[in-house]
Design a protein around this motif. Structure first.
Motif, PDB file in Angstrom:
ATOM      1  N   GLU A 214      -3.613 -15.205  16.813  1.00  4.46           N
ATOM      2  CA  GLU A 214      -3.421 -13.958  15.755  1.00  4.46           C
ATOM      3  C   GLU A 214      -3.093 -13.485  14.937  1.00  4.46           C
ATOM      4  OE1 GLU A 214      -7.045 -10.922  15.226  1.00  4.46           O
ATOM      5  OE2 GLU A 214      -7.444 -12.389  15.941  1.00  4.46           O
ATOM      6  N   VAL A 215      -2.005 -13.690  13.900  1.00  2.00           N
ATOM      7  CA  VAL A 215      -0.996 -12.950  13.928  1.00  2.00           C
ATOM      8  C   VAL A 215      -1.016 -11.400  14.094  1.00  2.00           C
ATOM      9  CG1 VAL A 215       0.842 -12.166  12.092  1.00  2.00           C
ATOM     10  CG2 VAL A 215      -0.590 -14.080  12.032  1.00  2.00           C
ATOM     11  N   ALA A 216      -2.492 -10.989  14.040  1.00  2.00           N
ATOM     12  CA  ALA A 216      -2.806  -9.249  13.667  1.00  2.00           C
ATOM     13  C   ALA A 216      -2.422  -7.926  15.349  1.00  2.00           C
ATOM     14  CB  ALA A 216      -3.790  -8.670  14.029  1.00  2.00           C
ATOM     15  N   LYS A 217      -2.417  -9.804  16.235  1.00  2.00           N
ATOM     16  CA  LYS A 217      -2.433  -8.869  17.724  1.00  2.00           C
ATOM     17  C   LYS A 217      -1.393  -8.946  17.703  1.00  2.00           C
ATOM     18  CE  LYS A 217      -7.067 -11.141  19.566  1.00  2.00           C
ATOM     19  NZ  LYS A 217      -7.259 -12.031  20.170  1.00  2.00           N
ATOM     20  N   TYR A 218       0.122  -9.713  17.053  1.00  5.55           N
ATOM     21  CA  TYR A 218       1.291  -9.023  17.603  1.00  5.55           C
ATOM     22  C   TYR A 218       2.437  -8.408  16.451  1.00  5.55           C
ATOM     23  CZ  TYR A 218      -0.018 -13.317  20.808  1.00  5.55           C
ATOM     24  OH  TYR A 218      -0.443 -13.910  21.669  1.00  5.55           O
ATOM     25  N   VAL A 219       2.038  -8.420  15.885  1.00  3.05           N
ATOM     26  CA  VAL A 219       2.985  -7.533  14.720  1.00  3.05           C
ATOM     27  C   VAL A 219       2.105  -5.918  14.056  1.00  3.05           C
ATOM     28  CG1 VAL A 219       3.621  -7.476  12.360  1.00  3.05           C
ATOM     29  CG2 VAL A 219       3.613  -9.581  13.601  1.00  3.05           C
ATOM     30  N   PRO A 220       1.993  -5.372  14.160  1.00  2.00           N
ATOM     31  CA  PRO A 220       1.293  -4.027  13.764  1.00  2.00           C
ATOM     32  C   PRO A 220       2.041  -4.186  12.170  1.00  2.00           C
ATOM     33  CG  PRO A 220       3.087  -3.116  14.482  1.00  2.00           C
ATOM     34  CD  PRO A 220       3.292  -4.684  14.908  1.00  2.00           C
ATOM     35  N   GLU A 221       1.030  -3.554  11.608  1.00  3.79           N
ATOM     36  CA  GLU A 221       0.893  -3.450   9.592  1.00  3.79           C
ATOM     37  C   GLU A 221       2.366  -2.604   9.429  1.00  3.79           C
ATOM     38  OE1 GLU A 221      -0.536  -4.413   6.161  1.00  3.79           O
ATOM     39  OE2 GLU A 221      -1.735  -4.931   8.544  1.00  3.79           O
ATOM     40  N   PHE A 222       2.564  -1.383  10.124  1.00  5.72           N
ATOM     41  CA  PHE A 222       3.484  -0.982   9.018  1.00  5.72           C
ATOM     42  C   PHE A 222       4.565  -1.512   9.803  1.00  5.72           C
ATOM     43  CE2 PHE A 222       5.587  -0.109  13.704  1.00  5.72           C
ATOM     44  CZ  PHE A 222       4.454   0.599  14.499  1.00  5.72           C
ATOM     45  N   ASP A 223       5.352  -2.923  10.177  1.00  8.95           N
ATOM     46  CA  ASP A 223       6.204  -4.071  10.205  1.00  8.95           C
ATOM     47  C   ASP A 223       6.353  -4.559   8.882  1.00  8.95           C
ATOM     48  OD1 ASP A 223       6.704  -3.187  12.646  1.00  8.95           O
ATOM     49  OD2 ASP A 223       6.501  -5.258  13.652  1.00  8.95           O
ATOM     50  N   TYR A 224       5.075  -4.085   7.755  1.00 13.81           N
ATOM     51  CA  TYR A 224       5.508  -5.147   6.802  1.00 13.81           C
ATOM     52  C   TYR A 224       6.188  -4.355   6.038  1.00 13.81           C
ATOM     53  CZ  TYR A 224       2.393  -8.420   9.050  1.00 13.81           C
ATOM     54  OH  TYR A 224       2.140  -9.811   9.931  1.00 13.81           O
ATOM     55  N   VAL A 225       6.465  -2.982   6.084  1.00 16.06           N
ATOM     56  CA  VAL A 225       7.275  -2.066   4.865  1.00 16.06           C
ATOM     57  C   VAL A 225       8.326  -2.310   4.297  1.00 16.06           C
ATOM     58  CG1 VAL A 225       8.380  -0.778   7.098  1.00 16.06           C
ATOM     59  CG2 VAL A 225       7.914   0.630   5.151  1.00 16.06           C
ATOM     60  N   VAL A 226       9.228  -3.375   4.867  1.00 10.39           N
ATOM     61  CA  VAL A 226      10.624  -3.834   3.388  1.00 10.39           C
ATOM     62  C   VAL A 226       9.881  -5.176   3.181  1.00 10.39           C
ATOM     63  CG1 VAL A 226      12.331  -5.172   4.194  1.00 10.39           C
ATOM     64  CG2 VAL A 226      11.832  -3.411   5.190  1.00 10.39           C
ATOM     65  N   LYS A 227       9.109  -5.284   1.913  1.00  5.19           N
ATOM     66  CA  LYS A 227       8.827  -5.903   0.934  1.00  5.19           C
ATOM     67  C   LYS A 227      10.675  -6.785   0.096  1.00  5.19           C
ATOM     68  CE  LYS A 227       4.608  -5.366   0.902  1.00  5.19           C
ATOM     69  NZ  LYS A 227       3.995  -4.801   1.884  1.00  5.19           N
ATOM     70  N   VAL A 228       9.878  -8.629   0.630  1.00  8.34           N
ATOM     71  CA  VAL A 228      11.285  -8.883  -0.315  1.00  8.34           C
ATOM     72  C   VAL A 228      11.097  -9.030  -1.614  1.00  8.34           C
ATOM     73  CG1 VAL A 228      12.926 -11.090  -0.645  1.00  8.34           C
ATOM     74  CG2 VAL A 228      12.126  -9.629   1.394  1.00  8.34           C
ATOM     75  N   LEU A 229      10.927  -8.762  -3.286  1.00  9.61           N
ATOM     76  CA  LEU A 229      10.904  -9.183  -4.336  1.00  9.61           C
ATOM     77  C   LEU A 229      12.167  -9.649  -4.901  1.00  9.61           C
ATOM     78  CD1 LEU A 229      11.622  -4.637  -4.974  1.00  9.61           C
ATOM     79  CD2 LEU A 229       9.492  -6.267  -4.493  1.00  9.61           C
ATOM     80  N   ASP A 230      13.183 -10.271  -4.543  1.00  6.10           N
ATOM     81  CA  ASP A 230      14.240 -11.321  -5.040  1.00  6.10           C
ATOM     82  C   ASP A 230      14.658 -12.243  -3.664  1.00  6.10           C
ATOM     83  OD1 ASP A 230      14.639 -12.629  -6.635  1.00  6.10           O
ATOM     84  OD2 ASP A 230      15.822 -11.402  -7.771  1.00  6.10           O
ATOM     85  N   ARG A 231      15.005 -13.493  -4.003  1.00  4.97           N
ATOM     86  CA  ARG A 231      16.095 -13.608  -3.104  1.00  4.97           C
ATOM     87  C   ARG A 231      16.984 -15.040  -3.340  1.00  4.97           C
ATOM     88  NH1 ARG A 231      14.073 -17.901   0.006  1.00  4.97           N
ATOM     89  NH2 ARG A 231      15.355 -17.949   2.805  1.00  4.97           N
ATOM     90  N   HIS A 232      18.276 -15.205  -3.710  1.00  6.28           N
ATOM     91  CA  HIS A 232      18.617 -16.360  -3.961  1.00  6.28           C
ATOM     92  C   HIS A 232      19.616 -16.944  -2.711  1.00  6.28           C
ATOM     93  CE1 HIS A 232      21.400 -18.171  -7.063  1.00  6.28           C
ATOM     94  NE2 HIS A 232      22.083 -17.717  -5.634  1.00  6.28           N
ATOM     95  N   VAL A 233      19.412 -17.678  -2.365  1.00 12.70           N
ATOM     96  CA  VAL A 233      19.618 -18.934  -1.614  1.00 12.70           C
ATOM     97  C   VAL A 233      20.387 -19.831  -2.139  1.00 12.70           C
ATOM     98  CG1 VAL A 233      19.149 -20.749   0.528  1.00 12.70           C
ATOM     99  CG2 VAL A 233      17.643 -18.500   0.032  1.00 12.70           C
TER     100      VAL A 233
END
Ligand SMILES: Cc1cc2nc3c(=O)[nH]c(=O)nc-3n(C[C@H](O)[C@H](O)[C@H](O)COP(=O)(O)OP(=O)(O)OC[C@H]3O[C@@H](n4cnc5c(N)ncnc54)[C@H](O)[C@@H]3O)c2cc1C
Length: 340
Positions: A191-210
């Motif tokens: 279960e991901v939530a057991k390992y990753v606290p909510e505030f870890d998702y503060v950075v959002k990737v809006l656009d990505r060019h590979v």
């Protein structure tokens, strides 16, 4: 407990080749140590899509973390997954690619666990170590081997006391192979939530060019490489012609890249690409240790050099002594006539 772990990097639902190469190496190390090979992968919508790309490399247990916000990669969630998982599992060895992601993730994890990390290893082996100061004897440590001091020595680095022993390895340095032995192939979906606290998702990737790779140098069966002895950009045009005749790719030494004659993504060596072609034709390349580090596993090495004593001739299977201006056009001419 105390198993070997490999962090598997993904692009969407595709597992990176460097991770598969490390799984093959990790399996060998685990067999030598008599422990299990475990793998960890994290992404979004990957359940059921990545397992077949990881388990055949001899994985005993695969941890699949599937959740929103785990792809594209951002530092905090992936770091916490590894840090918290490693606190539970206490691996003795952890490996990851020396990629943009591995270079960000590895140091974060190792500093959180105060474990140490050797970047850009070119070999990984198991061996013993005697600490001269204390007289203490350590068994079965990970030898983390890499060029050091500008490539002038090859250093073997050990981490006697802290765990996991962590190392990153560049793509193409190890070779991947499906495992023909027995492995447990167990898969768990923590279960991901057991390992990753909510505030870890503060950075959002809006656009990505590979950007797609511009060449297939790493996987090419024939590489025609040029060095400073090619003399100019026009000299490299000859190599592109020769490579076309041979259905190969063009590589280069750093000196040729620095001279601006060829793109940097074609550099072979310690700070470039590692290649394993069947045939490597080195034209006007002296063969410094940093270059050889990236091509010494080629099946057949042919050297074209005006200096009969060029160091590369010592590892070459065939040596053509002459100038590239004289030899390369002849090679093109004869390969052309042979393929007609
Ligand atoms: C930290 C570090 C990392 C490095 N990483 C890399 C790396 O990844 N890859 C890499 O390649 N280098 C790397 N280098 C640089 C490396 O040390 C050498 O400087 C470089 O490989 C030399 O390139 P070269 O053989 O083309 O040039 P040179 O050493 O100048 O050799 C040119 C050769 O061409 C021959 N020659 C000259 N004219 C002709 C002619 N007309 N016909 C035929 N032969 C001719 C000469 O006899 C000579 O052997 C690194 C260096 C450092 C310090």
């Amino acid at each position: 407990m105390n198993n070997v772990f490999v962090y598997c990097e993904i692009e969407g639902t595709t597992v990176a080749e460097v991770s598969q190469e490390l799984l093959t190496k990790g399996r060998k190390l685990a067999n030598q140590l008599g422990v299990e090979l475990h793998a960890v992968v994290a992404g979004t919508g990957i359940k059921g899509k990545v397992e077949d790309q990881i388990l055949p490399y001899g994985v005993d247990k695969l941890f699949v973390f599937d959740g929103e916000g785990l792809f594209p990669y951002t530092s905090a969630p992936h770091t916490d997954i590894l840090v918290n998982l490693f606190k539970e599992e206490k691996p003795q060895i952890a490996l990851m690619g020396a990629t943009v992601i591995g270079r960000d993730l590895g140091p974060r994890v190792s500093s959180s666990l105060t474990s140490g990390l050797t970047a850009d290893c070119t070999q990984l082996e198991i061996g013993d170590y005697d600490e001269k100061k204390t007289g203490q004897h350590y068994e079965n440590l990970l030898y983390q081997i890499r060029p050091a001091f500008g490539g002038n020595i090859v250093a073997t680095i050990v981490n006697p006391d802290h765990r996991p022993q962590m190392a990153t390895v560049r793509s193409g340095v190890m070779q991947k192979a499906l495992y023909d032995g027995k492995a447990k192939n167990e898969v768990v979906y923590p279960e991901v939530a057991k390992y990753v606290p909510e505030f870890d998702y503060v950075v959002k990737v809006l656009d990505r060019h590979v950007e797609a790779a511009q060449n297939n140098l790493k996987a090419a069966p024939i590489v025609v490489a040029g060095g400073y002895g090619m003399g100019s950009k026009e000299g490299f045009d000859m190599l592109f012609q020769l490579a076309k005749e041979l259905h190969g790719e063009v590589g280069a030494s750093r000196a040729a890249v620095d001279a601006g004659w060829i793109a940097a993504d074609r550099q072979v060596g310690q700070t470039g690409v590692t290649v394993h072609p069947k045939v490597y034709i080195a034209c006007g390349i002296s063969g410094q240790i940093q270059h050889i580090a990236g091509m010494q596993d080629a099946g057949i090495i042919i050297s074209v050099n005006s200096d009969p004593d060029a160091p590369i001739n010592q590892i070459a299977d065939y040596v053509i002594t002459g100038t590239v201006e004289e030899v390369v056009p002849k090679l093109i001419k004869y390969y052309k006539s042979n393929t007609k």
